[in-house]
Enzyme design. Structure first.
Site, PDB file in Angstrom:
ATOM      1  N   HIS B 265       0.835  -1.204   0.000  1.00 39.27           N
ATOM      2  CA  HIS B 265       0.000   0.000   0.000  1.00 39.27           C
ATOM      3  C   HIS B 265       0.875   1.261   0.000  1.00 39.27           C
ATOM      4  O   HIS B 265       0.707   2.152  -0.854  1.00 39.27           O
ATOM      5  CB  HIS B 265      -0.901  -0.034   1.245  1.00 39.27           C
ATOM      6  N   GLU B 266       1.818   1.332   0.919  1.00 35.17           N
ATOM      7  CA  GLU B 266       2.676   2.517   1.007  1.00 35.17           C
ATOM      8  C   GLU B 266       3.584   2.618  -0.214  1.00 35.17           C
ATOM      9  O   GLU B 266       3.890   3.727  -0.677  1.00 35.17           O
ATOM     10  CB  GLU B 266       3.479   2.504   2.307  1.00 35.17           C
ATOM     11  N   HIS B 269       1.692   4.484  -2.809  1.00 35.24           N
ATOM     12  CA  HIS B 269       1.815   5.939  -2.606  1.00 35.24           C
ATOM     13  C   HIS B 269       3.180   6.432  -3.123  1.00 35.24           C
ATOM     14  O   HIS B 269       3.258   7.449  -3.812  1.00 35.24           O
ATOM     15  CB  HIS B 269       1.703   6.279  -1.114  1.00 35.24           C
ATOM     16  N   GLU B 295      -4.610   7.972  -2.893  1.00 39.51           N
ATOM     17  CA  GLU B 295      -5.112   6.712  -2.340  1.00 39.51           C
ATOM     18  C   GLU B 295      -5.422   5.715  -3.452  1.00 39.51           C
ATOM     19  O   GLU B 295      -5.328   4.499  -3.252  1.00 39.51           O
ATOM     20  CB  GLU B 295      -6.351   6.994  -1.475  1.00 39.51           C
TER      21      GLU B 295
END
Lengths: 501, 501
Positions: B265-266, B269, B295
């Site tokens: 997830h990070e 980003h 997001e």
């Protein structure tokens, strides 16, 4: 009185902002040297440059000038007067130098840095010379803006040591030179055979065990981990605030003692920062008294503690725990290994405690004469080599090992070098005074008990921040102003013993 | 034209400075969360606060206003018009809110944060309620300053999502709610027995091996280490610039897959940040298009890559290498474990991909009604629990597990929650469009080849920075504006298969 109080509070607000921008910049710089991936440079350079510009704008803001004017007319109590004195000194210097000159120096340094790297690597002083000429010229102009009536080198020296008169510093450096040159001569002539390789003969020393040893050493010295960190940096440094003062070091698999002494040195800087009063953060009373006093703290811990007989009698077992191969080294051999003098060494950053000063005096004399216009840039290599021969009895065969070895001049930092030696002599003064006041300091060092020494340094130096000017601070702590005498006595006794002089 | 060009260059200088102060602040925040010793807080808080104040001063500086006025009258080419539009939006918002209101909100949030921590720990909503009331009141006043004629919630939503109309976002969230509620009902009624514990049954999983697994995963996904880092943070996040975009994660010895999906997830980003054009650093064209699009990148990598069958068919051997104990887990079991739906879960941050949206819709509806004055703070706990029962079929027994679970409202962040779900639906749209354009994307994911997907996302999203407004950006990439349809189709098919619906 009420107006003055309001103005003083406004001044503190303004100075707090200045401090925070400056300390934020230090965090970015720490990150750049310790954590940042290499790709980050373009953005980081811009961020650092913006924070410098913001700091400059805040420092030269008309509002700050007005506040300082208001406060100069009111009678202030001692601490407030010290705060105003320190802020005014910095502000007056900043406002009288035109921004475009600051930017030209910054741009010229940036180009000089690249040229210096190439010149050093190619051993070609000629390609660096025009950049050095330009920087000398720009910094002379800088000094002229600050004060056209004074010796420009004196003005530049005050960038790093704003409240110790240059004439005083010059006396100290001359005394040092005149005492150390004959001492090194005697050492060169001595037959003493020191255990120089006591540790290095047992290498290599893996980095992981070295790091564990550094942590053991910092634990023993009393480093408060809740307000600090230890990391790796190519050029070790310490940075931070009284709430968070970090140490960096580097490891060489051939020599764990190099990392140890470097770590202890940076720890000394960190203890100073940590000893500044918490409640004065953001004011000059919560900031270190310039470079010489900062260096006195690092040198005290590195040389007077970390290179002492007592320390090695107590700490050697920890080195043996980390590296069992060195278990036949005796405390005396360890002491000899960390104190051996090498007059043939040409490189300042590899110099021992004693010859180090001659490297500094040489640079001081050259940069002073350059800035005063008494020496041409083209003469630097020859003068450098002549002085090396005269002070240390060795002559560099290349400029890479001579006048091109240090980065400082390519940054335009003229006047910085003396602070290293000044710090070292103050360290000797402070250690003498501490030893007079603390009963059994030697035994405590041997036992790994450093509370009394920390307390003494905090009480006499750290807690004052910039309250007193340099000589006054040292006089209050030791009974006399900055002087080379204590160092000369210490070195004469120490090396007399080691080299059977 | 020459005047406009000069003004535009001056604008870029000013905006560059704004960017650098803001990015410097991010470095300090990263350091605080990842590296700073705990004792550092007092000084760091002041540094962060000063950088915020400097940023605000630069943004509300009269000179910036004049530059924007000059530029509004000149005809600008597209990219320049976009830059001026984005700077003006931010500047106009900043100048119309009085500084003392901003400071009051900051102070109230600080107190609310402390009260919230205590209230959550004591399960005592009453002690938090007055703080929430004050923040609702202050933020309504804030919105009134920005635009007294518009719905205050709309104004606050624009703080996080400045160029997606709230009415549009509301339609998306309603569509989502109306599709997900019955799907979760069906799942609750399903007899399917998923391999939920496929990995966790084999624990514990040591942190060191988990970290090695994260690095393997980031290598496979194509994280450029020369422009990034992986570290540990209590609340994982990503931060940085196109030159240096860092990832953080945290480890739970019971569950390595949690850390993995959080890391992916990070990473998502970070890829967005890294894909912004280098030469536009310091301008809106080098900055991310707000929270929903950010997001969308993290959710695309976490859910559409990291929770896909193809990914687990390819990546499972790496997990087995790290943790040999899981060698009897099949790719299908792994897929089931990372996609199992738990409608009984009460906590948003622990929710699965599907029920997550209902946690968001609930918060959105409550905060919207609070800000609009349609709901009293005292009613929040009951309304929260009623909605939980209505949407998810479970009722929290405590407010700690209910309306006190999230930090956002104690920061005064009303309007933030919707961006999570909006990002998720855009992720589904983008992934569909990418799969249409990239032949064999599934096979590439299985084989660990992500170049085409990176290129597609960079080409269609990252390289534009803030060039287009949100709907326009999504329309150019996918053929339509922000919509829940793609997510609903994706979820219906995926969970229909998993739960045999």
């Amino acid at each position: 009185m009420s107006d003055a109080t309001d103005a003083y509070d406004d001044l503190l607000d303004h100075v707090g902002r200045l401090t925070n921008v400056s300390k934020a910049r230090e965090v970015l710089s720490w990150d750049q040297q310790v954590m940042m991936p290499e790709g980050g440079t373009p953005a980081r350079s811009q961020q650092l440059s913006t924070l410098s510009a913001v700091h400059h704008d805040l420092l030269t803001d008309d509002e700050l000038g007005r506040l300082l004017d208001d406060l100069s007319e009111s009678s202030l109590e001692d601490d407030r007067a010290a705060v105003v004195r320190e802020v005014r000194r910095e502000q007056e210097r900043a406002v009288c130098v035109p921004t475009d000159l600051v930017e030209r120096i910054s741009a010229a340094s940036s180009e000089a840095l690249t040229a210096w790297r190439e010149a050093k690597s190619a051993d070609d002083f000629e390609t660096f010379a025009p950049h050095l000429e330009e920087l000398v010229d720009l910094k002379r102009r800088y000094a002229e803006h600050v004060d056209p009536d004074r010796d420009p080198y004196e003005v530049l020296f005050e960038e790093y040591e704003p409240c110790l008169p240059l004439s005083h510093a010059e006396d100290v450096l001359t005394t040092l030179r005149d005492a150390v040159v004959p001492l090194v001569d005697d050492i060169r002539a001595s037959d003493a055979d020191l255990a120089t390789d006591a540790f290095t003969a047992h290498g290599p020393f893996d980095t992981e065990s070295q790091e564990a040893l550094m942590r053991t050493a910092l634990d023993r010295l009393g480093y408060p981990w809740e307000r600090g960190r230890l990391d790796i940096a190519p050029h070790p440094f310490s940075t931070g605030t009284q709430f968070d003062a970090r140490v960096t070091t580097r490891y060489d698999e051939a020599d764990p003692i190099g990392a140890l002494l470097s770590t202890v040195h940076e720890f000394g800087h960190a203890t100073y920062t940590l000893g500044l009063p918490d409640d004065a953060y953001g004011t000059p009373l919560g900031e270190a008294r310039d470079l010489s006093i900062h260096e006195s703290q690092s040198r005290l811990w590195e040389n007077h503690v970390g290179r002492s007989t007592a320390f090695w009698e107590g700490f050697l077992p920890a080195v043996v725990d980390a590296f069992p191969g060195v278990d036949d080294v005796s405390p005396r051999e360890a002491y000899e290994a960390v104190n051996a003098v090498d007059p043939t060494n040409l490189i300042r950053v590899e110099a021992d405690e004693l010859t180090y000063h001659l490297h500094i005096v040489l640079r001081f004399e050259i940069e002073r004469d350059l800035i005063r216009g008494d020496l041409d840039v083209s003469e630097v290599p020859a003068v450098w080599n002549d002085k090396m021969e005269s002070y240390l009895g060795v002559r560099p065969e290349t400029d890479a090992e001579g006048c091109l070895q240090d980065i400082h001049w390519s940054h335009g930092n003229f006047g910085y070098f003396p602070t290293y030696s000044l710090g070292s002599v103050v360290a000797a003064q402070l250690f003498d005074a501490a030893a007079d006041d603390i009963k059994g300091l030697d035994d405590q060092i041997r036992a790994g008990e450093f509370d009394s020494l920390h307390e003494w340094l905090t009480e006499n130096i750290h807690r004052h921040g910039k309250r007193y000017e340099t000589n006054e601070l040292v006089r209050r702590a030791t009974g006399e102003g900055v002087s080379a005498d204590a160092f000369v006595d210490y070195a004469t006794a120490k090396y007399g013993d080691l080299y059977e002089l």
